[in-house]
Every structure is written in C-alpha cells, then in structure tokens.
Design a protein around this motif. Structure first.
Motif, PDB file in Angstrom:
ATOM      1  N   TRP A  72       1.289 -34.550 -13.825  1.00  0.00           N
ATOM      2  CA  TRP A  72       0.794 -35.718 -13.100  1.00  0.00           C
ATOM      3  C   TRP A  72       1.585 -36.921 -13.567  1.00  0.00           C
ATOM      4  N   ILE A  73       1.770 -37.864 -12.661  1.00  0.00           N
ATOM      5  CA  ILE A  73       2.276 -39.183 -13.025  1.00  0.00           C
ATOM      6  C   ILE A  73       1.251 -40.180 -12.506  1.00  0.00           C
ATOM      7  N   ILE A  74       0.742 -41.002 -13.420  1.00  0.00           N
ATOM      8  CA  ILE A  74      -0.297 -41.986 -13.105  1.00  0.00           C
ATOM      9  C   ILE A  74       0.314 -43.373 -13.294  1.00  0.00           C
ATOM     10  N   ASN A  75       0.233 -44.219 -12.261  1.00  0.00           N
ATOM     11  CA  ASN A  75       0.842 -45.542 -12.392  1.00  0.00           C
ATOM     12  C   ASN A  75      -0.003 -46.448 -13.281  1.00  0.00           C
ATOM     13  N   LYS A  76       0.487 -47.656 -13.517  1.00  0.00           N
ATOM     14  CA  LYS A  76      -0.178 -48.534 -14.489  1.00  0.00           C
ATOM     15  C   LYS A  76      -1.518 -49.071 -14.026  1.00  0.00           C
ATOM     16  N   SER A  77      -1.895 -48.817 -12.772  1.00  0.00           N
ATOM     17  CA  SER A  77      -3.222 -49.211 -12.315  1.00  0.00           C
ATOM     18  C   SER A  77      -4.189 -48.025 -12.270  1.00  0.00           C
ATOM     19  N   GLY A  78      -3.733 -46.840 -12.703  1.00  0.00           N
ATOM     20  CA  GLY A  78      -4.596 -45.673 -12.757  1.00  0.00           C
ATOM     21  C   GLY A  78      -4.545 -44.797 -11.527  1.00  0.00           C
ATOM     22  N   GLN A  79      -3.627 -45.059 -10.619  1.00  0.00           N
ATOM     23  CA  GLN A  79      -3.499 -44.276  -9.397  1.00  0.00           C
ATOM     24  C   GLN A  79      -2.581 -43.082  -9.623  1.00  0.00           C
ATOM     25  N   TYR A 132       1.935 -38.924  -8.423  1.00  0.00           N
ATOM     26  CA  TYR A 132       2.703 -37.689  -8.310  1.00  0.00           C
ATOM     27  C   TYR A 132       1.934 -36.565  -8.979  1.00  0.00           C
ATOM     28  N   ASN A 133       1.874 -35.438  -8.330  1.00  0.00           N
ATOM     29  CA  ASN A 133       1.285 -34.257  -8.952  1.00  0.00           C
ATOM     30  C   ASN A 133       2.038 -33.035  -8.467  1.00  0.00           C
ATOM     31  N   HIS A 134       2.257 -32.135  -9.378  1.00  0.00           N
ATOM     32  CA  HIS A 134       2.955 -30.897  -9.042  1.00  0.00           C
ATOM     33  C   HIS A 134       2.441 -29.806  -9.973  1.00  0.00           C
ATOM     34  N   PHE A 135       1.976 -28.709  -9.377  1.00  0.00           N
ATOM     35  CA  PHE A 135       1.527 -27.586 -10.178  1.00  0.00           C
ATOM     36  C   PHE A 135       2.551 -26.470 -10.107  1.00  0.00           C
ATOM     37  N   PHE A 136       2.843 -25.884 -11.245  1.00  0.00           N
ATOM     38  CA  PHE A 136       3.826 -24.819 -11.357  1.00  0.00           C
ATOM     39  C   PHE A 136       3.173 -23.449 -11.387  1.00  0.00           C
ATOM     40  N   ALA A 137       1.854 -23.417 -11.482  1.00  0.00           N
ATOM     41  CA  ALA A 137       1.114 -22.156 -11.563  1.00  0.00           C
ATOM     42  C   ALA A 137       0.172 -22.061 -10.367  1.00  0.00           C
ATOM     43  N   GLY A 138      -0.208 -20.859 -10.034  1.00  0.00           N
ATOM     44  CA  GLY A 138      -1.113 -20.625  -8.919  1.00  0.00           C
ATOM     45  C   GLY A 138      -2.560 -20.894  -9.280  1.00  0.00           C
ATOM     46  N   MET A 161      -7.323 -36.662  -8.233  1.00  0.00           N
ATOM     47  CA  MET A 161      -7.416 -38.130  -8.280  1.00  0.00           C
ATOM     48  C   MET A 161      -8.544 -38.580  -9.204  1.00  0.00           C
ATOM     49  N   THR A 162      -9.672 -37.874  -9.138  1.00  0.00           N
ATOM     50  CA  THR A 162     -10.805 -38.212 -10.001  1.00  0.00           C
ATOM     51  C   THR A 162     -10.459 -37.992 -11.472  1.00  0.00           C
ATOM     52  N   MET A 163      -9.858 -36.830 -11.769  1.00  0.00           N
ATOM     53  CA  MET A 163      -9.492 -36.536 -13.158  1.00  0.00           C
ATOM     54  C   MET A 163      -8.444 -37.518 -13.677  1.00  0.00           C
ATOM     55  N   ALA A 164      -7.493 -37.898 -12.838  1.00  0.00           N
ATOM     56  CA  ALA A 164      -6.472 -38.861 -13.252  1.00  0.00           C
ATOM     57  C   ALA A 164      -7.093 -40.221 -13.552  1.00  0.00           C
ATOM     58  N   ALA A 165      -8.043 -40.651 -12.726  1.00  0.00           N
ATOM     59  CA  ALA A 165      -8.710 -41.939 -12.953  1.00  0.00           C
ATOM     60  C   ALA A 165      -9.539 -41.911 -14.241  1.00  0.00           C
ATOM     61  N   VAL A 166     -10.235 -40.807 -14.478  1.00  0.00           N
ATOM     62  CA  VAL A 166     -11.024 -40.671 -15.712  1.00  0.00           C
ATOM     63  C   VAL A 166     -10.097 -40.667 -16.924  1.00  0.00           C
ATOM     64  N   LEU A 167      -9.029 -39.914 -16.846  1.00  0.00           N
ATOM     65  CA  LEU A 167      -8.064 -39.855 -17.940  1.00  0.00           C
ATOM     66  C   LEU A 167      -7.454 -41.226 -18.213  1.00  0.00           C
ATOM     67  N   TYR A 168      -7.138 -41.953 -17.166  1.00  0.00           N
ATOM     68  CA  TYR A 168      -6.591 -43.303 -17.303  1.00  0.00           C
ATOM     69  C   TYR A 168      -7.569 -44.194 -18.081  1.00  0.00           C
ATOM     70  N   VAL A 194       3.142 -46.534 -17.239  1.00  0.00           N
ATOM     71  CA  VAL A 194       3.042 -45.315 -16.442  1.00  0.00           C
ATOM     72  C   VAL A 194       2.746 -44.157 -17.394  1.00  0.00           C
ATOM     73  N   LYS A 195       1.840 -43.285 -16.973  1.00  0.00           N
ATOM     74  CA  LYS A 195       1.463 -42.148 -17.820  1.00  0.00           C
ATOM     75  C   LYS A 195       1.946 -40.840 -17.193  1.00  0.00           C
ATOM     76  N   PHE A 196       2.551 -40.007 -18.019  1.00  0.00           N
ATOM     77  CA  PHE A 196       2.937 -38.654 -17.639  1.00  0.00           C
ATOM     78  C   PHE A 196       1.948 -37.725 -18.313  1.00  0.00           C
ATOM     79  N   VAL A 197       1.376 -36.819 -17.553  1.00  0.00           N
ATOM     80  CA  VAL A 197       0.390 -35.887 -18.084  1.00  0.00           C
ATOM     81  C   VAL A 197       0.865 -34.471 -17.774  1.00  0.00           C
ATOM     82  N   ILE A 198       0.948 -33.657 -18.799  1.00  0.00           N
ATOM     83  CA  ILE A 198       1.334 -32.258 -18.634  1.00  0.00           C
ATOM     84  C   ILE A 198       0.115 -31.398 -18.929  1.00  0.00           C
ATOM     85  N   VAL A 199      -0.183 -30.490 -18.011  1.00  0.00           N
ATOM     86  CA  VAL A 199      -1.220 -29.489 -18.224  1.00  0.00           C
ATOM     87  C   VAL A 199      -0.488 -28.235 -18.684  1.00  0.00           C
TER      88      VAL A 199
END
Length: 162
Positions: free
Chosen positions: A17-24, A27-33, A48-55, A96-101
C-alpha cells in the motif's frame, strides 16, 4: 540484490500500500491470491478502511512514543506483527507511508522500502501526468510502468525469476 533480501530474512510476497500524507490510500497491489491474504482484506472498502486506521495509529504512535522527546524525530510504528501476516511501515520525509504486508518471518524491509521509494520518486512524482494539489496530496496512482516496476522489485526481492 536478492542475496541482500535473503540476508535480511524478508519475504514480502503479499502486498503493498502507499498512503499519502492525508491518509488516503493512493496505491495498492497484492502479489498473492485470496487464498493467502483473504477475500475481505482484498476488497477496496476494507483496504481504504485499514489504511485510514493505520494512518491514524501511526500518527498517534509518534505522539505517545516515550523517546525521543522531539515528535519529528520519532518514526512511529514500523512493524505490526500478526499471527498470519506482518505489516511493515516506512514513512518518507514528505509523510507518504509505504506499507508492506508480508509473512510472519519478515521483520525488516528497509532495503525493499528504499527501492520502492526510489521507484515512486522517479516514476510517479516526476511524471508530468500525475498531479498533486496545492497541499501536496496526490490522486490514485495509475501508472502502468510503476506497477510493472513494483512487481519486478518485489519479484527480485523474493528471489523470483521473471
């Protein structure tokens, strides 16, 4: 480069995930099914909900951290460990936040974050068709070459051959 990742003990095979500086979530991309990450976690609303909570949690963690005294020097949450997945968080100097799962064995992804941040700076921020408003808040990232580059970086990171 994959030797560096293997020495760090990283397997970032699930998502980014990439979350901008306002918490939006921009970008999201999953590499696994869905069998690996779950159908609910892949839905747009859930992401979107998880990204906002994480922010919000990341911002609060910077405020309540016992050290250092200067909030601007505190990195906030950088790792959330779960029973099935870990979330690793990297905040850029611009907020900007980069989040790796990733899998539960992954504890540090600094080299991968640096590669992804470099790709973001070179192919998103320097793209004349990607717009930032006056507050520096960007639109969702829909740049095909950037997505291809992200896949290549993560595949290299995981030691996959394309």
């Amino acid at each position: 480069a994959s030797d560096v990742y293997k020495r760090q003990g990283i397997n970032a095979e699930y998502g980014l995930w990439i979350i901008n500086k306002s918490g939006q979530l921009v970008y999201n991309h999953f590499f696994a099914g869905k069998e690996v990450i779950g159908e609910g976690a892949r839905s747009g609303d859930s992401q979107m909900t998880m990204a906002a909570v994480l922010y919000g949690l990341h911002g609060m963690s910077r405020q309540i951290a016992p050290v250092p005294a200067d909030v601007l020097e505190c990195d906030g949450i950088s790792l959330i460990e779960g029973s099935e997945h870990n979330m690793l968080i990297f905040e850029t100097p611009t907020g900007v936040k980069f989040v790796i799962v990733a899998d539960t064995q992954t504890k540090d992804a600094s080299y991968l974050f640096n590669q992804l941040y470099q790709a973001y700076a070179d192919y998103v921020l320097k793209n004349p068709f990607y717009g930032l408003d006056s507050a520096g808040i960007g639109q969702p990232i829909r740049i095909g070459y950037f997505s291809t580059l992200v896949e290549d970086v993560v595949a290299s990171f995981n030691g996959d051959k394309k």
